[in-house]
Scaffold this motif. Sequence first.
Motif, mmCIF file in Angstrom:
data_model
loop_
_atom_site.group_PDB
_atom_site.id
_atom_site.type_symbol
_atom_site.label_atom_id
_atom_site.label_comp_id
_atom_site.label_asym_id
_atom_site.label_seq_id
_atom_site.Cartn_x
_atom_site.Cartn_y
_atom_site.Cartn_z
ATOM 1 N N GLU A 98 65.646 34.875 46.760
ATOM 2 C CA GLU A 98 66.498 36.046 47.027
ATOM 3 C C GLU A 98 66.010 37.316 46.352
ATOM 4 N N MET A 99 65.273 37.181 45.262
ATOM 5 C CA MET A 99 64.973 38.347 44.417
ATOM 6 C C MET A 99 64.018 39.329 45.091
ATOM 7 N N LYS A 100 64.404 40.601 45.064
ATOM 8 C CA LYS A 100 63.538 41.654 45.605
ATOM 9 C C LYS A 100 62.297 41.776 44.726
ATOM 10 N N GLY A 101 61.138 41.828 45.347
ATOM 11 C CA GLY A 101 59.895 41.978 44.578
ATOM 12 C C GLY A 101 59.300 40.663 44.104
ATOM 13 N N ALA A 102 60.019 39.540 44.407
ATOM 14 C CA ALA A 102 59.497 38.243 43.957
ATOM 15 C C ALA A 102 58.729 37.562 45.085
ATOM 16 N N SER A 103 57.591 37.005 44.735
ATOM 17 C CA SER A 103 56.786 36.320 45.731
ATOM 18 C C SER A 103 56.538 34.892 45.248
ATOM 19 N N LEU A 104 56.961 33.937 46.064
ATOM 20 C CA LEU A 104 56.955 32.525 45.658
ATOM 21 C C LEU A 104 55.707 31.818 46.180
ATOM 22 N N HIS A 105 55.091 31.038 45.300
ATOM 23 C CA HIS A 105 53.909 30.244 45.666
ATOM 24 C C HIS A 105 54.166 28.808 45.235
ATOM 25 N N LEU A 106 54.164 27.879 46.177
ATOM 26 C CA LEU A 106 54.298 26.460 45.832
ATOM 27 C C LEU A 106 52.994 25.760 46.193
ATOM 28 N N ARG A 128 43.172 25.431 45.817
ATOM 29 C CA ARG A 128 44.021 25.771 46.972
ATOM 30 C C ARG A 128 44.065 27.292 47.170
ATOM 31 N N MET A 129 44.276 28.019 46.060
ATOM 32 C CA MET A 129 44.394 29.480 46.200
ATOM 33 C C MET A 129 43.045 30.118 46.521
ATOM 34 N N GLN A 163 41.793 37.453 41.930
ATOM 35 C CA GLN A 163 40.753 36.666 41.250
ATOM 36 C C GLN A 163 40.191 35.589 42.179
ATOM 37 N N PHE A 164 41.018 35.078 43.089
ATOM 38 C CA PHE A 164 40.558 34.003 43.976
ATOM 39 C C PHE A 164 39.578 34.554 45.016
ATOM 40 N N GLU A 165 39.881 35.764 45.486
ATOM 41 C CA GLU A 165 38.934 36.372 46.424
ATOM 42 C C GLU A 165 37.614 36.669 45.711
ATOM 43 N N GLN A 166 37.685 37.096 44.447
ATOM 44 C CA GLN A 166 36.438 37.343 43.690
ATOM 45 C C GLN A 166 35.651 36.046 43.554
ATOM 46 N N HIS A 167 36.363 34.946 43.340
ATOM 47 C CA HIS A 167 35.707 33.638 43.234
ATOM 48 C C HIS A 167 34.903 33.365 44.510
ATOM 49 N N VAL A 168 35.553 33.579 45.648
ATOM 50 C CA VAL A 168 34.893 33.317 46.924
ATOM 51 C C VAL A 168 33.739 34.304 47.135
ATOM 52 N N ARG A 169 34.011 35.574 46.874
ATOM 53 C CA ARG A 169 32.965 36.586 47.082
ATOM 54 C C ARG A 169 31.732 36.287 46.236
ATOM 55 N N THR A 170 31.939 36.020 44.945
ATOM 56 C CA THR A 170 30.782 35.831 44.061
ATOM 57 C C THR A 170 30.022 34.559 44.441
ATOM 58 N N ALA A 171 30.750 33.502 44.790
ATOM 59 C CA ALA A 171 30.065 32.260 45.172
ATOM 60 C C ALA A 171 29.273 32.452 46.467
ATOM 61 N N CYS A 172 29.815 33.207 47.387
ATOM 62 C CA CYS A 172 29.186 33.350 48.702
ATOM 63 C C CYS A 172 28.198 34.514 48.767
ATOM 64 N N TRP A 217 48.999 36.377 39.349
ATOM 65 C CA TRP A 217 49.649 37.604 39.820
ATOM 66 C C TRP A 217 48.690 38.493 40.623
ATOM 67 N N THR A 218 47.377 38.289 40.453
ATOM 68 C CA THR A 218 46.418 39.165 41.155
ATOM 69 C C THR A 218 46.519 39.004 42.676
ATOM 70 N N ILE A 219 47.061 37.869 43.126
ATOM 71 C CA ILE A 219 47.227 37.685 44.587
ATOM 72 C C ILE A 219 48.174 38.753 45.139
ATOM 73 N N ASP A 220 49.256 38.991 44.403
ATOM 74 C CA ASP A 220 50.302 39.889 44.915
ATOM 75 C C ASP A 220 50.178 41.317 44.404
#
Length: 363
Positions: free
Chosen positions: A326-334, A18-19, A286-295, A277-280
């Motif tokens: 609510e937390m400042k600096g927190a990024s939620l991924h479901l 998904r990511m 790391q996910f973009e690297q996955h796509v870049r290297t595969a493509c 955590w590399t997304i934020d």
Amino acid sequence: MRLETKILGILGGGQLGRMSALAAARLGVKTHIYCPEEDSPASHVAAKTFIGEYEDKRKLKAFAESVDVISYEFENIPVETVRYLQQFRPVCPDDRLLEMAQDRGKEKQFLNDIGIPTARWALAHSAEEIQTMTNDMGCSGFILKTTRFGYDGKGQVSYDLGEDPTPKWQKLDSNEIIIEEKVDFACEISVIVARDKLAQIATYGPILNEHDNHILSKSTVPAPIPDHTAAEARRITEHLAEAVDLVGVLALEMFVTPDGRLLANEIAPRTHNSGHWTIDACTVSQFEQHVRTACGMPIGHPNRHSDAVMINLIGGDAKKLAPWLEMKGASLHLYGKDDIREGRKMGHVTVLRPKVAGDIDHG
Ligand code: AMP
């Protein structure tokens, strides 16, 4: 005039897929998912999903013919499936790395052969062999692990010297296991490496990993270990990536002993939970690297701009979101999973902090 759009095929429909699919979309790459389950996390964000078993050659062929390149998001894909798909499209990382990463014995032997230390280990094929080998290994505490299909602590039991091995052998229910010295580690870390087809490398970590019930609960970067240990952990992982001629992303999990030695534990031939955590916290995840290297694109500089703590939301944690929202600096991924089950990874939160001044500029 037309801009050629690549289509990336991913075997597996979990959160890693998904990511990667989300990262692919940002790069204008479409993703087709192949997995046996309906309504998988990756399918929610993919252009197309093929539902089929990993043995269904007719469906696999149709999937392969619909994409430009194929990758995978978990390592328990049958190697035969990858070999079959390789007839139609490139698969990266290739079947050799996948085959090694599926077998703890082959994995440890390879690591040792290229000079990467591990805990003492031996292969056993019966309860009697457990007894004789543990007597010979020169330590008193062990972990017994099935060589195949173990993850998140599944397929492993602890064993003490002199104990009756039969119940443990029966519990593991496998015709081959590895006996590993139980390491009295100071901490567990991982390093993630991306390598493109021109052999350029990008490295993330080391990352400090904390587990709850054998499941990763928290990852912290930078790991609070001495600089020379961190540099050695990166060197080892980069050496591994070179040795397997990686095109893709891999993670190496390691123990740090109280006297500062590094013992490799496990290779993941894919993006890794300890790198969410590399997304934020990075310009290129790391996910973009996955796509870049595969493509066939060059890897990007990770450019970590923040320190980060990643907390896995496991089982019922997914119902307690208010503080994270609510937390400042927190990024939620479901991950879009409806069924809450004990031990199931439902999502994660990354909490960013300003990067410590003077920190070395690596991922
Ligand atoms: P694994 O499935 O090999 O990744 O193991 C899962 C977890 O079990 C690791 O993250 C460690 O916390 C623990 N573990 C595995 N192998 C050992 C070992 N040889 N000594 C001590 N703890 C271990």
